[in-house]
Structure formats: C-alpha cells, structure tokens
Design an enzyme around this catalytic site. Structure first.
Site, short mmCIF file in Angstrom:
data_model
loop_
_atom_site.label_atom_id
_atom_site.label_comp_id
_atom_site.label_asym_id
_atom_site.label_seq_id
_atom_site.Cartn_x
_atom_site.Cartn_y
_atom_site.Cartn_z
N ASP A 124 0.79 -1.25 0.00
CA ASP A 124 0.00 0.00 0.00
C ASP A 124 0.82 1.29 0.00
O ASP A 124 0.39 2.28 0.61
CB ASP A 124 -0.96 0.03 1.19
CG ASP A 124 -1.93 -1.13 1.20
OD1 ASP A 124 -1.99 -1.89 0.22
OD2 ASP A 124 -2.64 -1.28 2.21
N LYS A 162 -6.21 -5.59 -3.53
CA LYS A 162 -6.98 -6.07 -2.38
C LYS A 162 -8.05 -5.05 -2.04
O LYS A 162 -7.94 -3.87 -2.36
CB LYS A 162 -6.08 -6.32 -1.18
CG LYS A 162 -5.45 -5.07 -0.60
CD LYS A 162 -4.56 -5.41 0.60
CE LYS A 162 -3.89 -4.16 1.12
NZ LYS A 162 -4.32 -3.76 2.43
N CYS A 198 -2.48 -2.67 7.76
CA CYS A 198 -2.16 -3.60 6.67
C CYS A 198 -0.83 -4.30 6.85
O CYS A 198 -0.71 -5.47 6.47
CB CYS A 198 -2.24 -2.87 5.34
SG CYS A 198 -3.91 -2.21 5.04
#
Length: 186
Positions: free
Chosen positions: A10, A88, A121
């Site tokens: 991310d 995702k 995450c």
C-alpha cells in the site's frame, strides 16, 4: 529462483503529503523501501506490490480508479519485469486475493515486508503470512502510520508504530531496520 520475495504494501499516493490520508514519516519510509526495492531489482529477485482499493466510491481514501489509489511513483511496479501487482479490498493482503497462490507458484518461503500502515495492513499481512507458514522480516523503518485516537486520547504515530512492531517481533516476524537488513545481504 529465490525463495525470498519483497512485499510492498500500500505505498500509494493517498498516504503521501498531497493525498487524502497522509502518514507520519511516509517519505522517509518510502525512501527506505525504495532502497530495498533497488536491492531486489538489481538481483532480479521476486517483488510483489500490494495495492488497496476500497470497494466503495464513498471511501475516505483509496477510492477505486482515483489518483490517490495509484502506487506512488517512487515504488512504481515494473510489471514487464515480472513484478506482480495484487489488488486487495480489505486490510489483510491475503484475504480474498490471489497473493498466497502467487507466492506458492513462485516457490516463495520468506517475505520481506515494507509499506503502510504499520498498525493495519502491515500488521494484518505479517500475521497472515506467518500463519500461512512464511518466514517474515518486517523492515520497520520502511513502514509508516499516523496518530490514532483511543478513548479520548491521541496516541502519537511513533508510539503506535513501536507497539505494533513490538507485537510482530514477539511472535510473527523478525523486525529490523533497513540498513541492518541490507548490510546482512552483502
């Protein structure tokens, strides 16, 4: 083929200063992650980019198709060189994605994890990877987060980060610094 892959989680535009959800220390974390990315690329080692999009247009950040949901230029994937990009829609990079299958197809047994956010995450992906049998190393200074609110109290990002890295280091991963890890690689 190497049994170790770099997993970049991310590092997307919305986490940087001009984005919708800027993180404390994201630019330094991205610089450290870029050094690790260069190390993997120079040695033609496996690299997996994780990109998060929320499934709703009303999301606070990482809105589907937005500039903020794009991977930051400093970490731009080289898909033509075989770098995988896994999309995702939830915190855990393994949940509802092909990540585990991709890693298994590549014969990956060890993961080096960098990215954001430390308390979400990174934590979820590291724990899931460990539970799936991967040996995981988290490069803590190549990860970032932001201040959190709990019970009317602001918890500074540095404390949030430290608490989560301590937890991961206790039972789920080796947690170390980028320079120490690179030095060990020779």
């Amino acid at each position: 083929m190497s049994q170790t892959a770099l997993m970049i989680v991310d590092l997307q535009n919305d986490y940087f200063p001009a984005g919708k959800w800027p993180l404390v220390g994201i630019e330094q974390a991205a610089d450290n992650a870029a050094g690790v990315l260069a190390h993997f690329r120079e040695r033609s080692l496996p690299i997996v980019h994780i990109r998060h999009e929320f499934p709703s247009e009303g999301a606070p950040f990482f809105v589907p198709g937005s500039e903020g949901a794009r991977i930051h230029d400093a970490m731009a994937p080289q898909e033509s060189a075989g770098e995988a990009v896994i999309l995702k829609n939830s915190v855990n990079a393994f949940l509802g994605t092909s990540l585990h299958e991709h890693l298994q197809e590549q014969g990956i047994e060890q993961l080096v994890v960098v990215g954001a956010m430390s308390h979400m995450c990174i934590d979820a992906a590291t724990r899931a990877a460990s539970d799936l049998g991967y040996s995981v190393t988290v490069l803590q200074d190549a990860c970032a987060t932001h201040d959190q609110e709990f019970n009317g109290q602001t918890v500074p990002a540095a404390q949030v980060h430290a608490a989560f890295m301590a937890g991961l280091g206790f039972a789920y991963a080796e947690v170390t610094d980028t320079s120490a890890w690179l030095k060990r690689q020779g």
